[in-house]
Design a protein around this motif. Structure first.
Motif, PDB file in Angstrom:
ATOM      1  N   VAL A  71      34.899  42.680  41.709  1.00  0.00           N
ATOM      2  CA  VAL A  71      36.086  43.155  42.419  1.00  0.00           C
ATOM      3  C   VAL A  71      35.683  43.912  43.684  1.00  0.00           C
ATOM      4  O   VAL A  71      34.797  44.768  43.662  1.00  0.00           O
ATOM      5  CB  VAL A  71      36.944  44.055  41.514  1.00  0.00           C
ATOM      6  CG1 VAL A  71      38.117  44.637  42.295  1.00  0.00           C
ATOM      7  CG2 VAL A  71      37.453  43.268  40.313  1.00  0.00           C
ATOM      8  N   LEU A  73      45.137  41.379  37.783  1.00  0.00           N
ATOM      9  CA  LEU A  73      43.741  41.599  37.417  1.00  0.00           C
ATOM     10  C   LEU A  73      43.683  42.178  36.010  1.00  0.00           C
ATOM     11  O   LEU A  73      44.347  43.173  35.702  1.00  0.00           O
ATOM     12  CB  LEU A  73      43.076  42.561  38.405  1.00  0.00           C
ATOM     13  CG  LEU A  73      41.611  42.907  38.129  1.00  0.00           C
ATOM     14  CD1 LEU A  73      40.726  41.670  38.296  1.00  0.00           C
ATOM     15  CD2 LEU A  73      41.141  44.039  39.042  1.00  0.00           C
ATOM     16  N   ARG A 131      37.515  40.716  36.008  1.00  0.00           N
ATOM     17  CA  ARG A 131      36.489  41.272  36.892  1.00  0.00           C
ATOM     18  C   ARG A 131      35.243  40.406  36.991  1.00  0.00           C
ATOM     19  O   ARG A 131      34.435  40.583  37.899  1.00  0.00           O
ATOM     20  CB  ARG A 131      36.121  42.684  36.419  1.00  0.00           C
ATOM     21  CG  ARG A 131      37.242  43.688  36.596  1.00  0.00           C
ATOM     22  CD  ARG A 131      36.847  45.070  36.122  1.00  0.00           C
ATOM     23  NE  ARG A 131      37.921  46.028  36.389  1.00  0.00           N
ATOM     24  CZ  ARG A 131      38.088  46.666  37.542  1.00  0.00           C
ATOM     25  NH1 ARG A 131      37.219  46.468  38.529  1.00  0.00           N
ATOM     26  NH2 ARG A 131      39.086  47.499  37.712  1.00  0.00           N
TER      27      ARG A 131
END
Length: 260
Positions: free
Chosen positions: A4, A210, A179
């Motif tokens: 990320v 996410l 991630r």
């Protein structure tokens, strides 16, 4: 393993003049608009873009196109962008048109390490025979034409040799990602985003949601994280900002009856 990045600007920071990009999206579905906007603000130019289409005027890749940042496009559909047509016909833009299924397979093959493949689509047309205008001259003539391709017969049917596509970077958009870069796409956004992501040496993914590693069932992952190097999480407003290419409205049956 945490891929990320804090911002889209950080994710595109090393995309420079002359870079090649594979960009996901099908029409206006699944277009990585936030990454495209960040690339526009970065100012990189002379880009070579591989994408199903080049957005529309004022949206998607159309933003980079209008700014004169794109030098070459490999795509399959260009019908909804007047500026694209103007630049192509005036000789400002080089365009390689490819059948849509062939384009998807050229991207997938690039990601899979397959250098070339044979396909029946395009046999007996300028796609195989050559002569498609890649670039016009200012007078409207053909300055650069496509070369002829190798044609071979398999099981009594002729096929044309198509080369795989790889790019310096890929920009894609996913409905969900973790991630580690594992991605899930939604409906039509899945048409070109996975093969575009596979083709890039460095792949940047913007994700609408996410999640933490382990939250995604492996069976629902459409693209494994091995193909993704950078992830940015969209804000709720960015995730909800989705354009409609053609809005079509119908009159409810009750209103039709009332008019009658």
């Amino acid at each position: 393993m945490d891929k990320v990045r804090r911002t889209a600007a950080e994710a595109v920071a090393d995309i420079t003049d002359g870079s090649s990009l594979a960009v996901g999206g099908f029409g206006l579905s699944g277009v990585p608009n936030v990454l495209i906007q960040a690339l526009y603000e970065r100012g990189a130019g002379r880009l070579s873009v591989v994408s199903n289409n080049c957005g529309v005027d004022g949206s998607g890749l159309g933003i980079l196109l209008a700014a004169g940042r794109i030098a070459r496009v490999t795509g399959s559909y260009i019908g909804e962008n007047r500026e694209f047509a103007r630049q192509y016909l005036s000789g400002e833009l080089e365009v390689e048109l490819t059948p849509q299924g062939t384009l998807a397979e050229r991207l997938r093959a690039g990601g899979a390490g397959i250098p070339a493949f044979y396909v029946p689509a395009g046999v007996g047309t300028p796609v195989a025979d050559g002569g498609l205008p890649w670039r016009h001259d200012p007078g409207g003539g053909v300055a650069v034409a496509s070369p002829p391709k190798e044609v071979r017969e398999f099981d009594g049917r002729r096929h044309v040799l198509e080369r795989a596509l790889t790019t310096d970077f890929s920009l894609v958009r996913a409905a969900k990602g973790d991630r580690h870069g594992n991605l899930v796409f939604h409906k039509a956004a899945r048409n070109f985003n996975p093969p575009a992501a596979m083709a890039g040496r460095i792949t940047l993914a913007e994700v609408e949601e996410l999640v933490e590693p382990g939250a995604l069932d492996p069976d629902e992952v459409h693209l494994p994280g091995v193909f993704v190097q950078r992830v940015i999480a969209l804000s709720p407003a960015q995730a909800a900002d989705k354009h409609i290419e053609k809005r079509t409205l119908s009159v409810p049956a009750a209103r039709k009856e009332a008019r009658a």
